[in-house]
Write a protein that holds these residues in place. Structure first.
Motif, PDB file in Angstrom:
ATOM      1  N   ALA A   5       8.378  24.190   2.554  1.00  8.74           N
ATOM      2  CA  ALA A   5       7.554  25.290   3.069  1.00  8.74           C
ATOM      3  C   ALA A   5       7.207  25.124   4.538  1.00  8.74           C
ATOM      4  CB  ALA A   5       6.272  25.398   2.248  1.00  8.74           C
ATOM      5  N   THR A   6       7.393  23.920   5.087  1.00  9.41           N
ATOM      6  CA  THR A   6       7.041  23.678   6.488  1.00  9.41           C
ATOM      7  C   THR A   6       8.271  23.441   7.351  1.00  9.41           C
ATOM      8  OG1 THR A   6       6.718  21.304   6.052  1.00  9.41           O
ATOM      9  CG2 THR A   6       4.791  22.742   5.863  1.00  9.41           C
ATOM     10  N   SER A   7       9.433  23.927   6.920  1.00  7.80           N
ATOM     11  CA  SER A   7      10.663  23.750   7.693  1.00  7.80           C
ATOM     12  C   SER A   7      10.475  24.257   9.123  1.00  7.80           C
ATOM     13  CB  SER A   7      11.819  24.490   7.019  1.00  7.80           C
ATOM     14  OG  SER A   7      12.162  23.898   5.786  1.00  7.80           O
ATOM     15  N   GLY A   8      11.093  23.543  10.046  1.00 12.92           N
ATOM     16  CA  GLY A   8      11.024  23.922  11.457  1.00 12.92           C
ATOM     17  C   GLY A   8      10.160  23.009  12.301  1.00 12.92           C
ATOM     18  N   TRP A   9       9.267  22.232  11.666  1.00 15.51           N
ATOM     19  CA  TRP A   9       8.356  21.429  12.472  1.00 15.51           C
ATOM     20  C   TRP A   9       9.062  20.370  13.330  1.00 15.51           C
ATOM     21  CZ3 TRP A   9       8.344  16.250  12.023  1.00 15.51           C
ATOM     22  CH2 TRP A   9       8.688  15.663  10.808  1.00 15.51           C
ATOM     23  N   PRO A  10      10.237  19.812  12.911  1.00 16.37           N
ATOM     24  CA  PRO A  10      10.892  18.878  13.839  1.00 16.37           C
ATOM     25  C   PRO A  10      11.236  19.540  15.175  1.00 16.37           C
ATOM     26  CG  PRO A  10      11.756  18.572  11.624  1.00 16.37           C
ATOM     27  CD  PRO A  10      10.926  19.834  11.597  1.00 16.37           C
ATOM     28  N   GLY A  11      11.551  20.836  15.131  1.00 13.70           N
ATOM     29  CA  GLY A  11      11.817  21.554  16.378  1.00 13.70           C
ATOM     30  C   GLY A  11      10.564  21.750  17.202  1.00 13.70           C
ATOM     31  N   THR A  12       9.439  22.033  16.549  1.00 16.94           N
ATOM     32  CA  THR A  12       8.189  22.182  17.309  1.00 16.94           C
ATOM     33  C   THR A  12       7.805  20.868  17.966  1.00 16.94           C
ATOM     34  OG1 THR A  12       6.646  21.659  15.480  1.00 16.94           O
ATOM     35  CG2 THR A  12       7.421  23.932  15.649  1.00 16.94           C
ATOM     36  N   ASP A  13       8.066  19.742  17.298  1.00 13.40           N
ATOM     37  CA  ASP A  13       7.789  18.440  17.912  1.00 13.40           C
ATOM     38  C   ASP A  13       8.566  18.264  19.206  1.00 13.40           C
ATOM     39  OD1 ASP A  13       6.041  17.762  15.925  1.00 13.40           O
ATOM     40  OD2 ASP A  13       7.186  16.056  15.163  1.00 13.40           O
ATOM     41  N   TRP A  14       9.822  18.652  19.191  1.00 15.39           N
ATOM     42  CA  TRP A  14      10.651  18.579  20.389  1.00 15.39           C
ATOM     43  C   TRP A  14      10.036  19.409  21.518  1.00 15.39           C
ATOM     44  CZ3 TRP A  14      15.204  16.557  22.340  1.00 15.39           C
ATOM     45  CH2 TRP A  14      16.032  15.838  21.472  1.00 15.39           C
ATOM     46  N   ILE A  15       9.761  20.651  21.242  1.00 17.84           N
ATOM     47  CA  ILE A  15       9.283  21.568  22.288  1.00 17.84           C
ATOM     48  C   ILE A  15       7.953  21.094  22.845  1.00 17.84           C
ATOM     49  CG2 ILE A  15       8.506  23.949  22.710  1.00 17.84           C
ATOM     50  CD1 ILE A  15      10.582  24.725  20.431  1.00 17.84           C
ATOM     51  N   GLU A  16       7.056  20.648  21.979  1.00 17.73           N
ATOM     52  CA  GLU A  16       5.751  20.143  22.421  1.00 17.73           C
ATOM     53  C   GLU A  16       5.918  18.942  23.340  1.00 17.73           C
ATOM     54  OE1 GLU A  16       3.957  21.363  18.050  1.00 17.73           O
ATOM     55  OE2 GLU A  16       4.203  19.256  18.601  1.00 17.73           O
ATOM     56  N   ASP A  17       6.762  18.004  22.930  1.00 11.48           N
ATOM     57  CA  ASP A  17       6.938  16.786  23.713  1.00 11.48           C
ATOM     58  C   ASP A  17       7.597  17.077  25.057  1.00 11.48           C
ATOM     59  OD1 ASP A  17       6.805  14.056  24.248  1.00 11.48           O
ATOM     60  OD2 ASP A  17       8.733  13.637  23.300  1.00 11.48           O
ATOM     61  N   ILE A  18       8.575  17.981  25.053  1.00  9.86           N
ATOM     62  CA  ILE A  18       9.225  18.341  26.318  1.00  9.86           C
ATOM     63  C   ILE A  18       8.210  18.945  27.283  1.00  9.86           C
ATOM     64  CG2 ILE A  18      10.900  19.922  27.369  1.00  9.86           C
ATOM     65  CD1 ILE A  18      12.639  19.514  24.836  1.00  9.86           C
ATOM     66  N   LEU A  19       7.364  19.848  26.803  1.00  5.00           N
ATOM     67  CA  LEU A  19       6.340  20.440  27.659  1.00  5.00           C
ATOM     68  C   LEU A  19       5.404  19.365  28.211  1.00  5.00           C
ATOM     69  CD1 LEU A  19       5.082  23.193  28.653  1.00  5.00           C
ATOM     70  CD2 LEU A  19       3.487  22.944  26.755  1.00  5.00           C
ATOM     71  N   LEU A  20       4.994  18.432  27.363  1.00  7.60           N
ATOM     72  CA  LEU A  20       4.095  17.362  27.793  1.00  7.60           C
ATOM     73  C   LEU A  20       4.751  16.500  28.863  1.00  7.60           C
ATOM     74  CD1 LEU A  20       1.483  15.709  27.453  1.00  7.60           C
ATOM     75  CD2 LEU A  20       2.617  14.463  25.586  1.00  7.60           C
ATOM     76  N   GLN A  21       6.019  16.156  28.677  1.00  7.69           N
ATOM     77  CA  GLN A  21       6.683  15.266  29.638  1.00  7.69           C
ATOM     78  C   GLN A  21       7.063  15.980  30.933  1.00  7.69           C
ATOM     79  OE1 GLN A  21       6.392  12.248  28.853  1.00  7.69           O
ATOM     80  NE2 GLN A  21       5.884  12.624  26.706  1.00  7.69           N
ATOM     81  N   GLN A  22       7.316  17.274  30.867  1.00 12.78           N
ATOM     82  CA  GLN A  22       7.683  18.015  32.075  1.00 12.78           C
ATOM     83  C   GLN A  22       6.472  18.435  32.899  1.00 12.78           C
ATOM     84  OE1 GLN A  22      10.161  21.260  30.635  1.00 12.78           O
ATOM     85  NE2 GLN A  22      12.039  20.071  30.914  1.00 12.78           N
ATOM     86  N   TYR A  23       5.348  18.750  32.231  1.00 14.54           N
ATOM     87  CA  TYR A  23       4.208  19.332  32.961  1.00 14.54           C
ATOM     88  C   TYR A  23       2.895  18.578  32.799  1.00 14.54           C
ATOM     89  CZ  TYR A  23       7.306  23.256  33.774  1.00 14.54           C
ATOM     90  OH  TYR A  23       8.363  24.039  34.180  1.00 14.54           O
ATOM     91  N   GLY A  24       2.821  17.638  31.905  1.00 17.74           N
ATOM     92  CA  GLY A  24       1.637  16.810  31.809  1.00 17.74           C
ATOM     93  C   GLY A  24       0.568  17.311  30.863  1.00 17.74           C
ATOM     94  N   PRO A  25      -0.452  16.469  30.643  1.00 18.14           N
ATOM     95  CA  PRO A  25      -1.498  16.772  29.652  1.00 18.14           C
ATOM     96  C   PRO A  25      -2.307  18.026  29.931  1.00 18.14           C
ATOM     97  CG  PRO A  25      -1.508  14.444  30.233  1.00 18.14           C
ATOM     98  CD  PRO A  25      -0.595  15.114  31.194  1.00 18.14           C
ATOM     99  N   ARG A  26      -2.569  18.336  31.193  1.00 14.48           N
ATOM    100  CA  ARG A  26      -3.409  19.500  31.484  1.00 14.48           C
ATOM    101  C   ARG A  26      -2.740  20.788  31.011  1.00 14.48           C
ATOM    102  NH1 ARG A  26      -7.715  19.832  34.765  1.00 14.48           N
ATOM    103  NH2 ARG A  26      -7.208  17.813  35.701  1.00 14.48           N
ATOM    104  N   THR A  27      -1.459  20.952  31.341  1.00 13.84           N
ATOM    105  CA  THR A  27      -0.720  22.141  30.892  1.00 13.84           C
ATOM    106  C   THR A  27      -0.583  22.144  29.374  1.00 13.84           C
ATOM    107  OG1 THR A  27       0.516  22.275  32.971  1.00 13.84           O
ATOM    108  CG2 THR A  27       1.484  23.363  31.049  1.00 13.84           C
ATOM    109  N   TYR A  28      -0.277  20.984  28.815  1.00 16.21           N
ATOM    110  CA  TYR A  28      -0.117  20.858  27.365  1.00 16.21           C
ATOM    111  C   TYR A  28      -1.392  21.277  26.650  1.00 16.21           C
ATOM    112  CZ  TYR A  28       0.839  18.409  22.901  1.00 16.21           C
ATOM    113  OH  TYR A  28       1.025  18.080  21.575  1.00 16.21           O
ATOM    114  N   GLN A  29      -2.522  20.802  27.132  1.00 19.91           N
ATOM    115  CA  GLN A  29      -3.785  21.098  26.475  1.00 19.91           C
ATOM    116  C   GLN A  29      -4.150  22.578  26.595  1.00 19.91           C
ATOM    117  OE1 GLN A  29      -6.949  18.284  25.552  1.00 19.91           O
ATOM    118  NE2 GLN A  29      -7.853  18.987  27.462  1.00 19.91           N
ATOM    119  N   ALA A  30      -3.858  23.174  27.735  1.00 20.02           N
ATOM    120  CA  ALA A  30      -4.137  24.604  27.893  1.00 20.02           C
ATOM    121  C   ALA A  30      -3.318  25.429  26.905  1.00 20.02           C
ATOM    122  CB  ALA A  30      -3.839  25.039  29.322  1.00 20.02           C
TER     123      ALA A  30
END
Length: 438
Positions: free
Chosen positions: A192-217
Motif C-alpha cells: 500500500a505504500t509503494s513508491g516511497w523508495p523514489g521519494t527518498d531519492w528525491i528528498e535526499d537529492i534536494l537536501l544535498q543540492q540545496y541544503g537544510p534550509r530549502t529542504y525544511q521549507a
C-alpha cells in the motif's frame, strides 16, 4: 383400543409427540444450571486474567515481531506484571486510521511518520508525553514539540543519505557506476505504500543540492513543488535511474519489491552495484553476503553542494490512551535499556543519549551510529514522512508515475497536483524537521 400397559398411546403417523410437563421442567432446570455454570466459568476466567493489559500497534510482523516481543515486551511484562496485547501490521497506518474511526484505537502505537502523528495530535487523539520521556534523552528533531507538547519519541533510527556497494568496489568504479542507470539497485514496490523508495531519492537529492534550509521549507509546506529547486531534484533522479529512457530498467524497478532490490547485487551475473537505501538494508542477506560498505550519497549525486547534511528516519512511539499501564509501557520504551536491547536485536540504532552500545560492533555499524549522534552534523527527518498523510501518499504515487513517464508536461501535471494538495485546508505541517543548521 386400549393403550398398551405401562405407556402412552402411540402417536399417529407424522404427528409430533409433546413432551411431558415433568420433562420440560427438568430440561429447563438443567439448561438454567448450565447457563449459571457457564457464566460463573466466564467470570472466573476474567478474575483469573484480571492482570492489567495494554494494547500496542506497530509494523513488525513475522520474525521481527517475535524478536520485538522477546527483546522488549517480555521483559516489560515480567517486571511490571502488565500484559501487552501486540498487533503487528505492514499496513499499520490504514489499521490505525480504521481503529480511530471506529473509536477503538490502541493504547500505544509505533509509526514512521511524524506528519501522520502531528495530524492525530491536531485531532486531539494523542496524549502529551510531558513527564514520561526525559527531556535530555532525545533532540528536538526526533521528539518534535507540537503546540508546546511532545507527543512522540524514537524507538529506532536509521540513516538515509547513504549509498551501499560491495566490498572491494573502488572509488573510481563507484563513480562510473553512479553514472550508469543500470547499476542502481532499485525496487519501488511496498504494498500500500509503494513508491516511497523514489521519494527518498528525491528528498535526499534536494537536501544535498540545496541544503537544510530549502529542504525544511519544502517539507513544511512553504516551498512550492513547482519551484526550480524541487523540479531539479525530480529530474536529477530521473536521469540517474533511467526514467523513461530504458523500459527494461523501469519495468524492473516498478515490479521489484524494495526488500528484493538488494538481491540484484548477488545475481550471476551481477545486475547492479549501488543501492541508495537506509541503514536498515545492511541487514539483508545480499549485503551481508557481499560485505556491504557505504559512502555518503553527496559523493555521488550530481550537483551536490552540501556536506554533512543527512536525511534520517525513525520508528516513533505515541500514546493514545492515558492509562497507568500505558504510561508504564511508554516509560519502558523510552528507557536506555529497552532502546539498547531492541537496537542490538534489530541491528539498528538508537538516538537516546544514554543507550549507545559498547559492544564489538562492526565498523560500518559504529560509523553509522556516530553519524546519527554527531552534534556537528545536520539531521533532517524524512520529508515525506513529515508531510501530512494526503500529501505523503500522493508524493509516493507521483514518484511511481514519474518513473514510468518523466516527460516535462507529465512532471508539470504531477507537481501541480501536489501543489494543490499542499494548499488544502486543515492540513497539519511541522514547522521544523531538521535539528539545526537552518
Amino acid at each position: 383400543m386400549s393403550a398398551p400397559a405401562g405407556g402412552p398411546a402411540p402417536a399417529a403417523p407424522g404427528a409430533r409427540r409433546r413432551p411431558s410437563r415433568r420433562l420440560v421442567r427438568t430440561v429447563t432446570a438443567v439448561v438454567g444450571c448450565l447457563a449459571v455454570l457457564a457464566a460463573a466459568a466466564v467470570a472466573g476466567a476474567r478474575v483469573l486474567r484480571q492482570e492489567p493489559a495494554v494494547t500496542l500497534l506497530a509494523n513488525w510482523t513475522g520474525g521481527d515481531a517475535r524478536a520485538f516481543r522477546e527483546a522488549v515486551i517480555v521483559p516489560f511484562e515480567r517486571k511490571h506484571h502488565v500484559r501487552v496485547d501486540y498487533q503487528g501490521s505492514s499496513a499499520e497506518s490504514q489499521v490505525l486510521s480504521a481503529d480511530v474511526e471506529a473509536g477503538t484505537p490502541p493504547d500505544v502505537v509505533v509509526l514512521t511518520g511524524p506528519g501522520e502523528l502531528a495530524d492525530y495530535a491536531g485531532q486531539q487523539q494523542l496524549k502529551p508525553l510531558d513527564g514520561l520521556v526525559p527531556r535530555d534523552a532525545f533532540s528536538e528533531s526526533w521528539a518534535t514539540p507540537v503546540q508546546g507538547h511532545v507527543y512522540w519519541f524514537p524507538l529506532k533510527a536509521d540513516l538515509k543519505s547513504i549509498v551501499w556497494y560491495p566490498a572491494g568496489t573502488g572509488e573510481r568504479q563507484r563513480r562510473q557506476a553512479a553514472r550508469r542507470p543500470d547499476q542502481w539497485c532499485l525496487g519501488m514496490g511496498s504494498g500500500a505504500t509503494s513508491g516511497w523508495p523514489g521519494t527518498d531519492w528525491i528528498e535526499d537529492i534536494l537536501l544535498q543540492q540545496y541544503g537544510p534550509r530549502t529542504y525544511q521549507a519544502w517539507a513544511g509546506g512553504r516551498l512550492p513543488w513547482r519551484s526550480a529547486q524541487v523540479r531539479r531534484a525530480w529530474t536529477t533522479w530521473g536521469r540517474m535511474v533511467g526514467a523513461g529512457t530504458s523500459p527494461d530498467l523501469v519495468r524492473r524497478a516498478l515490479l521489484t519489491e524494495y526488500r528484493d532490490a538488494s538481491g540484484l547485487v548477488t545475481a550471476h551475473p551481477r545486475q547492479c552495484t549501488l543501492e541508495h537505501q537506509a541503514s536498515f538494508i545492511r541487514a539483508r542477506r545480499a549485503w551481508e553476503e557481499v560485505d556491504g560498505r557505504y559512502e555518503p550519497s553527496a559523493h555521488l549525486i550530481p550537483g551536490a553542494a552540501v556536506r554533512d547534511a543527512w536525511e534520517v528516519s525513525g520508528d516513533l512511539v505515541a500514546l493514545l490512551h492515558d492509562t497507568p499501564q500505558a504510561r508504564e509501557l511508554i516509560r519502558h520504551l523510552a528507557s536506555a535499556g529497552a532502546q539498547r536491547t531492541w537496537n542490538a536485536k534489530e541491528s539498528g540504532f538508537s538516538v537516546h543519549a544514554g543507550a549507545q552500545s559498547t559492544g564489538p560492533d562492526a565498523g560500518w555499524h559504529r560509523s553509522l551510529a556516530a553519524t546519527l549522534l554527531d552534534t556537528g552534523a545536520v539531521h533532517c527527518f524524512d520529508a515525506s514522512d513529515a508531510m501530512p498523510p494526503p500529501v505523503r501518499d500522493a508524493f509516493a504515487q507521483s514518484a511511481v508515475d514519474f518513473l514510468a513517464d518523466p516527460g516535462p508536461s507529465h512532471l508539470d501535471a504531477l507537481l501541480q497536483n501536489l501543489d494543490t494538495l499542499r494548499g488544502a485546508k486543515g492540513l497539519v505541517w511541522l514547522r521544523s524537521v531538521c535539528d539545526h543548521g537552518t
